[in-house]
Motif scaffolding. Structure first.
Motif, PDB file in Angstrom:
ATOM      1  N   GLU A  39     -62.066  27.574 -31.114  1.00 21.55           N
ATOM      2  CA  GLU A  39     -61.658  27.901 -32.480  1.00 21.55           C
ATOM      3  C   GLU A  39     -60.920  29.231 -32.454  1.00 21.55           C
ATOM      4  OE1 GLU A  39     -64.800  26.069 -35.664  1.00 21.55           O
ATOM      5  OE2 GLU A  39     -65.398  27.920 -34.653  1.00 21.55           O
ATOM      6  N   LEU A  40     -60.084  29.458 -33.486  1.00 25.74           N
ATOM      7  CA  LEU A  40     -59.330  30.707 -33.569  1.00 25.74           C
ATOM      8  C   LEU A  40     -59.493  31.339 -34.949  1.00 25.74           C
ATOM      9  CD1 LEU A  40     -57.314  32.718 -32.328  1.00 25.74           C
ATOM     10  CD2 LEU A  40     -55.476  31.309 -33.268  1.00 25.74           C
ATOM     11  N   TYR A  41     -60.058  32.536 -34.964  1.00 23.37           N
ATOM     12  CA  TYR A  41     -60.173  33.311 -36.198  1.00 23.37           C
ATOM     13  C   TYR A  41     -59.100  34.405 -36.165  1.00 23.37           C
ATOM     14  CZ  TYR A  41     -64.436  31.202 -38.027  1.00 23.37           C
ATOM     15  OH  TYR A  41     -65.341  30.326 -38.579  1.00 23.37           O
ATOM     16  N   VAL A  42     -58.343  34.494 -37.259  1.00 19.47           N
ATOM     17  CA  VAL A  42     -57.190  35.393 -37.294  1.00 19.47           C
ATOM     18  C   VAL A  42     -57.422  36.504 -38.313  1.00 19.47           C
ATOM     19  CG1 VAL A  42     -54.690  35.548 -37.571  1.00 19.47           C
ATOM     20  CG2 VAL A  42     -55.722  33.424 -36.723  1.00 19.47           C
ATOM     21  N   GLY A  43     -57.564  37.734 -37.826  1.00 21.17           N
ATOM     22  CA  GLY A  43     -57.738  38.887 -38.703  1.00 21.17           C
ATOM     23  C   GLY A  43     -56.386  39.386 -39.198  1.00 21.17           C
TER      24      GLY A  43
END
Length: 389
Positions: A39-43
């Motif tokens: 998964e990719l969480y983008v700040g």
């Protein structure tokens, strides 16, 4: 020095940034980060944090969030992420590693924003996308340059150059991948006077002959929330119809003919990658005709609807797909989409933002130059440290 850790493919990945303008360099970073983990969480940094550390951003936080949310490789966008990457924030969202390009980013004090996570062994490097940045795009607006445009794509030598120059074909193929970034996803065509040429094949389906499509076309310059919202609406309608979304992208000469000045700010290669990375798109047609005809749409397949956004356009442009008579019969295949929350936004609207604050952005460009020199020193120090280990 920052090797890819064992087991990273089972981890949630963090990436952060300004994401000012939804250009393909940002998408390329998200693609590579997504390929590494599950998964990719983008700040996404706040307007205030960017102003303090880098200079003014062109796009507001909600606009930048809209762009990040629309990227098919982004699992979740996180607003107000700190400019200096904080491992506590990463932990809060269950992200074990942070990914960044092979360049150094500094804060207002000229210090590496990733130094803390580097020291903790949580930092992973990917390749930075060359020849594109927000700074480049602002520069094109300020200088009014046109040397980034591609010549007439109706000539074989020119569309072949677009497809095959450098690593362009590889980039088309990578940006056409599915939401994992690892498997085929979207289809890419180039429209020539003779035929529609397949450049990148889509994921295999068992019923391709009976597949239904909806079509929308445009310039999609400085790919922005107005474009994204229109594509979201088209995607929504396509799902209701059991169809896929194909987007036609006009070449640079066509956009310049109708927009003038030095438009498009992004050339067709850059614009097409921006559209390809969008989660609401199933395929693109490079060099799409300004006036779509049923003969052209027949090249794509069973196109059941043609859409256009709420922006004004010469009514005759869609005569070839418009029905006859009155009422519903007059619509035919063609339908205009309703107004939406970003329908005030256009490429010109964004360029005006920059030009109205020209002095501020010129200063931003100078500051970026100073920061670049600082970043080169830090990069050299990092290389020396790596050689000594």
């Amino acid at each position: 020095m920052f090797e890819r850790p064992e087991g990273i493919e089972n981890c949630r990945i963090w990436i952060d940034g300004c994401f000012d303008f939804a250009h393909h360099g940002h998408a390329g970073a998200m693609l590579q980060a997504r390929q590494l983990g599950k998964e990719l969480y983008v700040g996404v940094h706040s307007d205030e944090e960017i102003l303090a550390n880098k200079g003014p951003c062109v796009m507001r936080l909600d606009e930048r969030m809209t762009a990040v949310d629309a990227c098919k490789w982004s699992t979740k966008a996180i607003p107000d992420a700190p400019y200096v990457t904080d491992p506590k924030v990463m932990d809060e969202y269950g992200c074990k590693y942070v990914v960044h390009g092979d360049d150094i980013t500094t804060d207002a004090n000229g210090e590496d924003t990733y130094q803390t996570v580097k020291d903790l062994g949580k930092f992973v490097v990917v390749k930075r996308t060359p020849n594109i940045s927000t700074t480049d795009l602002v520069g094109r607006m300020l200088l009014m340059s046109k040397n980034h445009h591609y010549p007439d794509l109706n000539l074989d030598k020119n569309w072949q150059k677009l497809v095959n120059e450098g690593d362009n074909l590889d980039r088309f193929t990578r940006y056409a991948t599915d939401e994992t970034g690892l498997k085929p996803g979207s289809v890419v065509y180039v429209n020539t006077p003779q035929e529609l040429k397949l450049i990148v094949a889509p994921k295999a389906t068992t019923d391709s002959d009976s597949t239904k499509y909806v079509y929308i076309d445009g310039g999609f310059d400085l790919f922005h929330p107005g474009h994204i919202e229109v594509l979201r609406l088209v995607h929504q309608r396509a799902q209701q119809l059991g169809a896929k979304v194909i987007v036609g992208i006009h070449d640079d000469l066509t956009v310049n003919k109708y927009k003038g000045l030095n438009y498009p700010i992004m050339n067709i290669f850059e614009r097409s990658l921006c559209v390809l990375q969008c989660r609401f798109v199933d395929g693109i047609v490079l060099n799409a005709p300004y006036e779509p005809t049923k003969e052209f749409l027949g090249r794509i397949g069973n196109v059941i609807k043609v859409y256009h956004g709420p922006t004004e356009v010469d009514e005759t442009v869609y005569d070839g797909v418009r029905g006859e008579g009155k009422g519903e019969e007059a619509k035919g295949m063609f339908e205009t989409l309703p107004k939406h929350k970003y329908d005030h936004m256009s490429t010109e609207f964004i360029v005006d933002r920059v030009l109205q604050n020209k002095a501020v952005y010129v200063e931003r460009q100078k500051k970026k130059g100073w920061k670049a020199e600082m970043e080169k020193v830090l990069e050299a120090n990092e290389r020396n440290k790596k050689q000594q280990e």
